[in-house]
Design an enzyme around this catalytic site. Structure first.
Site, PDB file in Angstrom:
ATOM      1  N   ASP A 123       0.834  -1.201   0.000  1.00 61.98           N
ATOM      2  CA  ASP A 123       0.000   0.000   0.000  1.00 61.98           C
ATOM      3  C   ASP A 123       0.872   1.256   0.000  1.00 61.98           C
ATOM      4  OD1 ASP A 123      -2.143  -1.697   0.107  1.00 61.98           O
ATOM      5  OD2 ASP A 123      -2.680  -1.254   2.195  1.00 61.98           O
TER       6      ASP A 123
ATOM      7  N   ASN B   3     -19.817  -4.540   2.785  1.00 62.44           N
ATOM      8  CA  ASN B   3     -20.229  -3.316   3.466  1.00 62.44           C
ATOM      9  C   ASN B   3     -21.446  -2.770   2.701  1.00 62.44           C
ATOM     10  OD1 ASN B   3     -19.299  -1.874   1.217  1.00 62.44           O
ATOM     11  ND2 ASN B   3     -17.316  -1.417   2.155  1.00 62.44           N
TER      12      ASN B   3
ATOM     13  N   GLY C   8     -22.092  -0.484  13.321  1.00 65.63           N
ATOM     14  CA  GLY C   8     -21.960  -1.900  13.670  1.00 65.63           C
ATOM     15  C   GLY C   8     -22.200  -2.816  12.487  1.00 65.63           C
TER      16      GLY C   8
ATOM     17  N   ASP D  80      -8.228   6.252  10.125  1.00 65.80           N
ATOM     18  CA  ASP D  80      -7.989   5.617   8.822  1.00 65.80           C
ATOM     19  C   ASP D  80      -8.855   4.355   8.743  1.00 65.80           C
ATOM     20  OD1 ASP D  80      -7.053   4.411   6.542  1.00 65.80           O
ATOM     21  OD2 ASP D  80      -4.950   4.382   7.141  1.00 65.80           O
TER      22      ASP D  80
ATOM     23  N   ASP E 213     -11.496  -5.784   6.269  1.00 63.65           N
ATOM     24  CA  ASP E 213     -10.624  -6.973   6.298  1.00 63.65           C
ATOM     25  C   ASP E 213     -10.400  -7.431   7.742  1.00 63.65           C
ATOM     26  OD1 ASP E 213     -10.403  -6.482   3.577  1.00 63.65           O
ATOM     27  OD2 ASP E 213      -8.556  -5.323   3.825  1.00 63.65           O
TER      28      ASP E 213
ATOM     29  N   SER F 235      -3.035  -1.828  11.445  1.00 63.94           N
ATOM     30  CA  SER F 235      -4.076  -1.409  12.390  1.00 63.94           C
ATOM     31  C   SER F 235      -4.823  -2.579  13.033  1.00 63.94           C
ATOM     32  CB  SER F 235      -5.087  -0.505  11.681  1.00 63.94           C
ATOM     33  OG  SER F 235      -5.859  -1.260  10.770  1.00 63.94           O
TER      34      SER F 235
HETATM   35  O1  RIB Z   1      -9.124  -3.356   2.079  1.00 61.92           O
HETATM   36  C1  RIB Z   1      -7.977  -2.553   2.086  1.00 61.92           C
HETATM   37  C2  RIB Z   1      -6.986  -3.064   1.077  1.00 61.92           C
HETATM   38  O2  RIB Z   1      -7.518  -2.910  -0.204  1.00 61.92           O
HETATM   39  C3  RIB Z   1      -5.680  -2.324   1.060  1.00 61.92           C
HETATM   40  O3  RIB Z   1      -4.730  -2.862   1.945  1.00 61.92           O
HETATM   41  C4  RIB Z   1      -5.268  -2.387  -0.399  1.00 61.92           C
HETATM   42  O4  RIB Z   1      -4.112  -3.135  -0.626  1.00 61.92           O
HETATM   43  C5  RIB Z   1      -6.459  -2.957  -1.133  1.00 61.92           C
HETATM   44  O5  RIB Z   1      -6.279  -4.279  -1.437  1.00 61.92           O
END
Ligand code: RIB
Length: 313
Positions: free
Chosen positions: A16, A187, A228, A249, A255, A294
């Site tokens: 990233d 989402n 939520g 952020d 994820d 994070s």
């Molecule tokens: O969901 C976030 C991710 O989306 C980031 O880390 C980026 O690499 C993209 O894959």
């Protein structure tokens, strides 16, 4: 209930490139940002790290180039104790890269150059099928070719292994894939994008989830940011309210939710508790910069869940 779930993640790994900006630039516009950071990312790798930090024993199946970014991605996962023996290194191709803007409110805009992620094949997954078939739960997303996702989901279903699919980035999903999915975790935006492909569906997340269930998906969790999450199940819906936090952020929050959920469902935790755990994990992650960076640890998440009012779940 097991102490640790065995979680296999089949999916993407990226590097990233993150710039903090007052707001995302409009077409043709240049915006001066603040600091730049190069961080480990990719939805699949982020989910793997989130599951590992939540306490699971994790295996990652994916692909990167034989370049510095790929080596760095592999090192990041290995440093978390994740099994990277099926993380392929492909010569003469660039590793996946994501360009990310994070604005003043913590919201992000992301463009991904998938590179080696797009060269992952169903045959490669089949060769490593034992990692899928012996897992307690398999986690998938859509940053690798759909045929790869379908193969992993089919292998898991045939072996009786639950499949958690994060439909991001959203794309049209065939019924044959939905029929292999135990839990779909869009989402709100992804849910809208998913149902837009289906003319018969409009309106509320409930209706959209019902339609996806009719097409074969066992259940759908719609994540709602600080509101939520709602889990639409055939046995009855579950709701979990989020904590009001100051988002720094939001990159990778979905994820983190998916990885933490997999860690808990995979070890047999009751669904209501697993939902509260995953919601708390995502709430913690948005208070820090970065995606993998994070993801919170198990003790931190437990502390938030323990302090929460169960009546709000
Ligand atoms: O969901 C976030 C991710 O989306 C980031 O880390 C980026 O690499 C993209 O894959």
């Amino acid at each position: 209930m097991k102490t640790r779930a065995r979680v296999t993640v089949v999916g993407s790994a990226n590097t990233d490139m993150v710039v903090r900006v007052p707001r995302a630039p409009l077409p043709g516009e240049t915006v001066l940002g603040a600091d730049f950071q190069r961080l480990a990312g990719g939805k699949g790798a982020n989910q793997a790290v989130a599951a590992a930090r939540a306490g699971a024993e994790v295996t990652f199946v994916g692909a990167a180039g034989a370049d510095e970014f790929g080596q760095s991605a592999r090192r990041s996962l290995a440093a978390e104790g994740i099994d990277v023996s099926a993380f392929a290194e492909i010569e003469d191709v660039a590793s996946g890269v994501a360009l990310i803007f994070v604005d003043h409110s913590g919201q992000n805009s992301i463009a991904v150059a998938p590179g080696a992620n797009s060269l992952l094949t169903p045959e490669y997954v089949w060769q490593h099928r034992q990692l899928v078939e012996t897992a307690d739960i398999v986690v998938l997303q859509l940053e690798v070719p759909l045929a790869v996702v379908e193969e992993a989901a089919r292998l898991a279903k045939d072996a009786g292994v639950p499949v958690l699919l994060d439909p991001a980035p959203a794309q049209e999903l065939p019924d044959t894939l939905l029929q292999c999915v135990s839990v779909l975790t869009p989402n709100e935006l992804e849910m809208q994008q998913l149902v837009r492909f289906d003319d018969a569906v409009s309106g509320t997340p409930e209706l959209a989830a019902r339609k996806l269930s009719e097409r074969g998906c066992q259940s759908v969790i719609v994540t709602l940011g600080e509101e939520g999450a709602v889990w639409f199940r055939r046995s009855g819906d579950l709701r979990c309210s989020g904590d009001r936090v100051r988002a720094v952020d939001t990159t990778g929050a979905g994820d983190v939710f998916t990885g933490a959920l997999a860690a808990e469902l995979g070890r047999g935790r009751p669904e209501k508790e697993a939902l509260a755990f995953a919601t708390a994990a995502a709430g913690l992650s948005v208070q820090r910069p970065g995606a993998q960076a994070s993801a919170p640890g198990r003790l931190e998440i437990d502390a938030v869940v323990g302090a929460a009012d169960p009546a709000a779940w």
